[in-house]
Design a protein around this motif. Structure first.
Motif, PDB file in Angstrom:
ATOM      1  N   GLU A  91      36.663 -18.885   8.758  1.00  0.00           N
ATOM      2  CA  GLU A  91      37.052 -17.644   8.097  1.00  0.00           C
ATOM      3  C   GLU A  91      35.876 -16.708   7.833  1.00  0.00           C
ATOM      4  OE1 GLU A  91      40.057 -17.331   8.190  1.00  0.00           O
ATOM      5  OE2 GLU A  91      40.737 -19.408   8.312  1.00  0.00           O
ATOM      6  N   SER A  92      34.662 -17.080   8.239  1.00  0.00           N
ATOM      7  CA  SER A  92      33.505 -16.212   8.038  1.00  0.00           C
ATOM      8  C   SER A  92      33.701 -14.892   8.775  1.00  0.00           C
ATOM      9  CB  SER A  92      32.226 -16.892   8.539  1.00  0.00           C
ATOM     10  OG  SER A  92      31.965 -18.076   7.814  1.00  0.00           O
ATOM     11  N   GLY A  93      33.167 -13.837   8.196  1.00  0.00           N
ATOM     12  CA  GLY A  93      33.287 -12.523   8.815  1.00  0.00           C
ATOM     13  C   GLY A  93      31.949 -11.981   9.252  1.00  0.00           C
ATOM     14  N   LEU A  94      31.871 -11.470  10.477  1.00  0.00           N
ATOM     15  CA  LEU A  94      30.642 -10.865  11.023  1.00  0.00           C
ATOM     16  C   LEU A  94      29.474 -11.841  10.963  1.00  0.00           C
ATOM     17  CD1 LEU A  94      30.988  -7.298   9.423  1.00  0.00           C
ATOM     18  CD2 LEU A  94      31.600  -7.994  11.746  1.00  0.00           C
ATOM     19  N   MET A  95      29.737 -13.065  11.385  1.00  0.00           N
ATOM     20  CA  MET A  95      28.717 -14.111  11.368  1.00  0.00           C
ATOM     21  C   MET A  95      28.592 -14.755  12.735  1.00  0.00           C
ATOM     22  SD  MET A  95      27.174 -14.599   8.486  1.00  0.00           S
ATOM     23  CE  MET A  95      27.355 -14.101   6.768  1.00  0.00           C
ATOM     24  N   SER A  96      27.378 -15.203  13.056  1.00  0.00           N
ATOM     25  CA  SER A  96      27.130 -15.980  14.264  1.00  0.00           C
ATOM     26  C   SER A  96      26.173 -17.109  13.926  1.00  0.00           C
ATOM     27  CB  SER A  96      26.530 -15.099  15.364  1.00  0.00           C
ATOM     28  OG  SER A  96      25.227 -14.656  14.998  1.00  0.00           O
ATOM     29  N   SER A  97      26.050 -18.049  14.859  1.00  0.00           N
ATOM     30  CA  SER A  97      25.064 -19.143  14.757  1.00  0.00           C
ATOM     31  C   SER A  97      25.200 -19.935  13.467  1.00  0.00           C
ATOM     32  CB  SER A  97      23.638 -18.579  14.870  1.00  0.00           C
ATOM     33  OG  SER A  97      23.484 -17.799  16.027  1.00  0.00           O
ATOM     34  N   GLN A  98      26.439 -20.208  13.059  1.00  0.00           N
ATOM     35  CA  GLN A  98      26.657 -20.976  11.834  1.00  0.00           C
ATOM     36  C   GLN A  98      26.452 -22.464  12.113  1.00  0.00           C
ATOM     37  OE1 GLN A  98      29.916 -19.038   9.154  1.00  0.00           O
ATOM     38  NE2 GLN A  98      30.668 -18.880  11.242  1.00  0.00           N
ATOM     39  N   VAL A  99      25.512 -23.066  11.388  1.00  0.00           N
ATOM     40  CA  VAL A  99      25.126 -24.448  11.655  1.00  0.00           C
ATOM     41  C   VAL A  99      24.855 -25.164  10.336  1.00  0.00           C
ATOM     42  CG1 VAL A  99      23.407 -25.950  12.733  1.00  0.00           C
ATOM     43  CG2 VAL A  99      24.100 -23.847  13.891  1.00  0.00           C
ATOM     44  N   PHE A 100      25.307 -26.417  10.237  1.00  0.00           N
ATOM     45  CA  PHE A 100      24.918 -27.319   9.155  1.00  0.00           C
ATOM     46  C   PHE A 100      23.898 -28.293   9.710  1.00  0.00           C
ATOM     47  CE2 PHE A 100      29.115 -25.877   7.944  1.00  0.00           C
ATOM     48  CZ  PHE A 100      29.031 -25.711   6.571  1.00  0.00           C
ATOM     49  N   SER A 101      22.740 -28.397   9.051  1.00  0.00           N
ATOM     50  CA  SER A 101      21.708 -29.317   9.533  1.00  0.00           C
ATOM     51  C   SER A 101      20.839 -29.764   8.369  1.00  0.00           C
ATOM     52  CB  SER A 101      20.834 -28.636  10.600  1.00  0.00           C
ATOM     53  OG  SER A 101      19.809 -29.503  11.038  1.00  0.00           O
ATOM     54  N   ALA A 102      20.765 -31.078   8.173  1.00  0.00           N
ATOM     55  CA  ALA A 102      19.884 -31.685   7.171  1.00  0.00           C
ATOM     56  C   ALA A 102      20.083 -31.078   5.787  1.00  0.00           C
ATOM     57  CB  ALA A 102      18.421 -31.568   7.611  1.00  0.00           C
ATOM     58  N   GLY A 103      21.330 -30.838   5.406  1.00  0.00           N
ATOM     59  CA  GLY A 103      21.618 -30.326   4.087  1.00  0.00           C
ATOM     60  C   GLY A 103      21.397 -28.841   3.912  1.00  0.00           C
ATOM     61  N   ILE A 104      21.255 -28.109   5.010  1.00  0.00           N
ATOM     62  CA  ILE A 104      21.069 -26.655   4.974  1.00  0.00           C
ATOM     63  C   ILE A 104      22.132 -26.010   5.855  1.00  0.00           C
ATOM     64  CG2 ILE A 104      19.529 -24.714   5.474  1.00  0.00           C
ATOM     65  CD1 ILE A 104      18.482 -26.393   3.212  1.00  0.00           C
ATOM     66  N   PHE A 105      22.783 -24.951   5.339  1.00  0.00           N
ATOM     67  CA  PHE A 105      23.706 -24.158   6.144  1.00  0.00           C
ATOM     68  C   PHE A 105      22.987 -22.878   6.556  1.00  0.00           C
ATOM     69  CE2 PHE A 105      26.811 -20.632   6.277  1.00  0.00           C
ATOM     70  CZ  PHE A 105      27.527 -21.027   7.384  1.00  0.00           C
ATOM     71  N   SER A 106      22.996 -22.586   7.851  1.00  0.00           N
ATOM     72  CA  SER A 106      22.296 -21.415   8.376  1.00  0.00           C
ATOM     73  C   SER A 106      23.251 -20.556   9.179  1.00  0.00           C
ATOM     74  CB  SER A 106      21.122 -21.839   9.272  1.00  0.00           C
ATOM     75  OG  SER A 106      20.216 -22.656   8.571  1.00  0.00           O
ATOM     76  N   GLY A 107      22.936 -19.284   9.248  1.00  0.00           N
ATOM     77  CA  GLY A 107      23.730 -18.358  10.030  1.00  0.00           C
ATOM     78  C   GLY A 107      22.987 -17.064  10.229  1.00  0.00           C
ATOM     79  N   ALA A 108      23.639 -16.132  10.906  1.00  0.00           N
ATOM     80  CA  ALA A 108      23.059 -14.815  11.146  1.00  0.00           C
ATOM     81  C   ALA A 108      24.164 -13.778  11.044  1.00  0.00           C
ATOM     82  CB  ALA A 108      22.383 -14.754  12.516  1.00  0.00           C
ATOM     83  N   THR A 109      23.868 -12.660  10.379  1.00  0.00           N
ATOM     84  CA  THR A 109      24.855 -11.604  10.227  1.00  0.00           C
ATOM     85  C   THR A 109      24.926 -10.776  11.501  1.00  0.00           C
ATOM     86  OG1 THR A 109      23.292  -9.979   9.351  1.00  0.00           O
ATOM     87  CG2 THR A 109      24.302 -11.491   7.775  1.00  0.00           C
ATOM     88  N   THR A 110      26.113 -10.285  11.812  1.00  0.00           N
ATOM     89  CA  THR A 110      26.292  -9.408  12.972  1.00  0.00           C
ATOM     90  C   THR A 110      26.763  -8.020  12.543  1.00  0.00           C
ATOM     91  OG1 THR A 110      28.574 -10.164  13.300  1.00  0.00           O
ATOM     92  CG2 THR A 110      26.835 -11.350  14.473  1.00  0.00           C
ATOM     93  N   GLY A 111      26.804  -7.775  11.238  1.00  0.00           N
ATOM     94  CA  GLY A 111      27.206  -6.471  10.744  1.00  0.00           C
ATOM     95  C   GLY A 111      27.107  -6.410   9.243  1.00  0.00           C
ATOM     96  N   ASN A 112      27.152  -5.184   8.701  1.00  0.00           N
ATOM     97  CA  ASN A 112      27.135  -5.006   7.261  1.00  0.00           C
ATOM     98  C   ASN A 112      28.456  -5.499   6.675  1.00  0.00           C
ATOM     99  OD1 ASN A 112      26.324  -4.238   4.744  1.00  0.00           O
ATOM    100  ND2 ASN A 112      26.748  -2.056   5.030  1.00  0.00           N
ATOM    101  N   GLY A 113      28.383  -6.271   5.604  1.00  0.00           N
ATOM    102  CA  GLY A 113      29.578  -6.881   5.035  1.00  0.00           C
ATOM    103  C   GLY A 113      29.837  -8.276   5.551  1.00  0.00           C
TER     104      GLY A 113
END
Length: 613
Positions: A91-113
């Motif tokens: 359900e994430s919006g305007l997000m890419s590269s969403q990853v869970f690794s070693a207790g950290i959630f990472s991602g990258a925005t693709t737009g404002n909001g």
């Protein structure tokens, strides 16, 4: 033996013959001696803890109870980014590269909001299986959202939204917090007060305590495009009582000003968190309930001259996490309708069967039907937007007062698109002609299990064939999705372009039953302790601690799977109950309800159709 207790350095100082000098003057010969004397005195002062800033509490032996956190206490799974359910990435919006690794959630925005949901509220009009719908947040109890995060771009801010219901965006029933600045490439811990840090109308349509509960929590971790970010943990905590605060104590001498008090997270992602900006005296009750479990130190800094001291490393406790596996949302699957009545399970679980052509009375609008891709499952390619499967009941009717819990495991190939067709539905009928249509069941990407704890309470699009409890059912049908056939499927067909279906199982089960006894099972996980005390209760409602719980057993349980064999009790009134387990590791106590109910006593018409209090 000499009784002189003077230190060797002081004896040396006293025995050293100082050059004579005239009172009021320092001679050249006396100056080096005076420098030496002053340096020795400085060493003695700095070596004396009574004359320097020193933090005495917390100590290395201190273990602090974790704060009352919604995800830990209500969901039964802390938002510690240790598994994929902590953020609903579908359900994430305007997000890419969403990853869970070693207790950290990472991602990258693709737009404002760009946004993520630690708690998604579901879709309006659907059979809402979302965690937000099933575990709403009590706004009178929980108040503070704390996030430990890092962004990798400058000039970024974090803020959040809370949503009353699935259609809050269209009805304006949501609130928005203020924006909190972040420093690029630096871990930051931000606390948002859901009462005082929320914009008024018209930016916010509602305030936090306007409603008894809310079902959605959205976080916008950055306000720019192309911003990479990391999240270590998220907490939603209740205000701390005095007893829940941490005693910080220190000694100091010759200073009468104020102090800054900080908690230093010394884990793999170090960061400081300000507990007080201007504490006075030599003690302070610090609110550490915002902070996640882990290893910390307390740092005390004089505001007057920046002298600092830190405590020994102490620990904020990891509460036990307990999940009841029987009873569960699935009901009593060992007694499922297909296995017990038909004599052949609809797919593998739970009795080791397989799907075959005999499991369906009709297969409509499918091609390429297979039971070997993979073995024991049903797989096929829809030929229009109304593919459907009528399950073979073996000439038997379904008693809806007995069989109430329905689960199916399925995947649809191709990109998920809820508006275009990523929904399934069930149909049923009591006469074979008029069909009741269930509400849509929103599908996820990949192979997933979908469970409805009680078909008597699900959303219905129409009731032409009657509600679930209105008469025996002679027809049960599954429509696995509603995608139209795409041009790509026609020209270059692939499983993804044609939205191929793989169905692993359909399991229709009764509620769990104790007649007279029952074996309760669970999984216990405690990162800081190898065991915990478990207390089990029957509860006519699902509100813990309101006084009507009935104790049925207590056991010292080790981490991992465990069970309690309960013989039953004639003192307990027959009826339908929720099951509550309370896990206590000696520092924190956590309460969790089973996902499904249990019937105490014989299954009959009285107790199948409602809860007996």
């Amino acid at each position: 033996m000499s009784n002189d207790s003077t230190s060797p350095i002081m004896r040396l100082l006293l025995s050293t013959q100082a050059p004579r000098c005239t009172p009021g003057r320092i001679t050249r010969a006396a100056a080096p001696w005076l420098v030496f004397a002053l340096s020795v005195i400085g060493v003695l002062i700095s070596a004396n803890p009574a004359l320097a800033l020193s933090v005495t509490q917390p100590s290395a032996a201190t273990v602090i109870a974790a704060g009352d956190d919604y995800a830990t206490q209500v969901l039964g799974n802390a938002w510690d980014m240790s598994d994929a359910v902590d953020i609903d990435t579908e359900e994430s919006g305007l997000m890419s590269s969403q990853v869970f690794s070693a207790g950290i959630f990472s991602g990258a925005t693709t737009g404002n909001g760009a946004s993520i949901y630690p708690l998604f509220m579901g879709y309006s009009g659907s059979i809402n299986l979302s965690r937000g719908a099933n575990f709403p947040i009590a706004t009178s109890h929980y108040r503070y959202v704390t996030i430990k995060l890092r962004v990798h771009s400058a000039s970024q801010n974090v803020n959040l939204y809370f949503l009353l219901e699935p259609n809050s965006y269209s009805t304006g029933t949501y609130g928005a917090s203020h924006y909190f600045p972040l420093v690029a490439n630096q871990w930051t811990t931000v606390t948002i007060d859901m009462i005082n840090d929320v914009y008024p109308a018209p930016t916010s349509g509602i305030q936090w305590t306007d409603q008894a509960s809310i079902t959605g929590l959205r976080i916008d971790p950055a306000n720019g495009t192309g911003v990479s970010y990391d999240i270590d943990w998220i907490r939603l905590t209740a205000p701390a009582t005095t007893a829940q605060k941490t005693s910080v104590q220190w000694t100091d001498s010759g200073y009468t000003g104020t102090y800054k008090i900080e908690a230093l997270d010394i884990g793999s992602a170090p960061v400081s968190y300000t507990l007080a900006a201007a504490a006075s005296g030599t003690s302070y009750l610090a609110d550490t309930t915002f902070l996640a479990p882990g290893q910390y130190q307390i740092k005390v800094t004089r505001n007057g001259d920046s002298t600092t001291a830190s405590s020994a490393t102490f620990r904020i406790n990891n509460p036990a996490q307990i999940a009841l596996t029987s009873p569960s949302v699935r009901g009593e699957q060992a007694q499922n309708f297909a296995s017990v009545v038909v004599g052949n399970s609809w797919g593998p679980p739970p009795s080791g069967g397989v799907f075959s052509a005999t499991d369906f009375l009709s297969i409509v609008n499918f091609s390429n039907v297979s039971y070997t891709n993979p073995a024991g499952t049903f797989s096929a390619r829809p030929t229009n937007n109304d593919p459907n499967l009528r399950l073979n009941q073996g000439g038997h009717t379904i008693d809806p007062t007995l069989y109430r819990s329905l689960c199916f495991t399925m995947q649809v190939s191709g990109a998920r698109n809820v508006g275009l067709g990523s929904v399934a539905r069930f149909f049923w009928s009591s006469n074979g002609t008029n069909l009741t249509t269930s509400g849509p069941i929103v599908l996820d990407t990949g192979l997933s299990e979908y469970c409805m704890a009680d078909l008597a309470t699900v959303q219905l699009d129409n009731t032409a064939g009657g509600t679930w409890l209105a008469g025996s059912k002679i027809l049960l049908r599954l429509d696995p999705h509603e995608f139209p056939v795409s041009s790509a499927c026609t020209s270059t067909p692939t499983p993804a372009s044609c939205y191929d279906v793989q169905l692993n199982s359909v399991v229709l089960s009764p509620f769990a039953q104790a007649n007279p006894g029952y074996t309760f099972t669970w999984n216990l996980a405690d990162a800081d302790n190898t065991s915990a005390t478990l207390n089990l209760y029957l509860d006519p409602d699902n509100t813990p601690g309101n006084g009507n719980e009935i104790a049925i057993g207590s056991v010292a349980a080790n981490n991992g799977n465990g069970q309690l064999v309960w013989p039953g009790s004639s003192a307990i009134q027959y009826g339908t109950y929720h099951v509550l387990v309370v896990a206590d590791d000696g520092v924190n106590s956590v309460s969790q309800y089973a996902g499904g109910v249990i019937v105490i006593g014989a299954r009959d018409g009285i107790f199948r159709n409602g809860f007996e209090n």
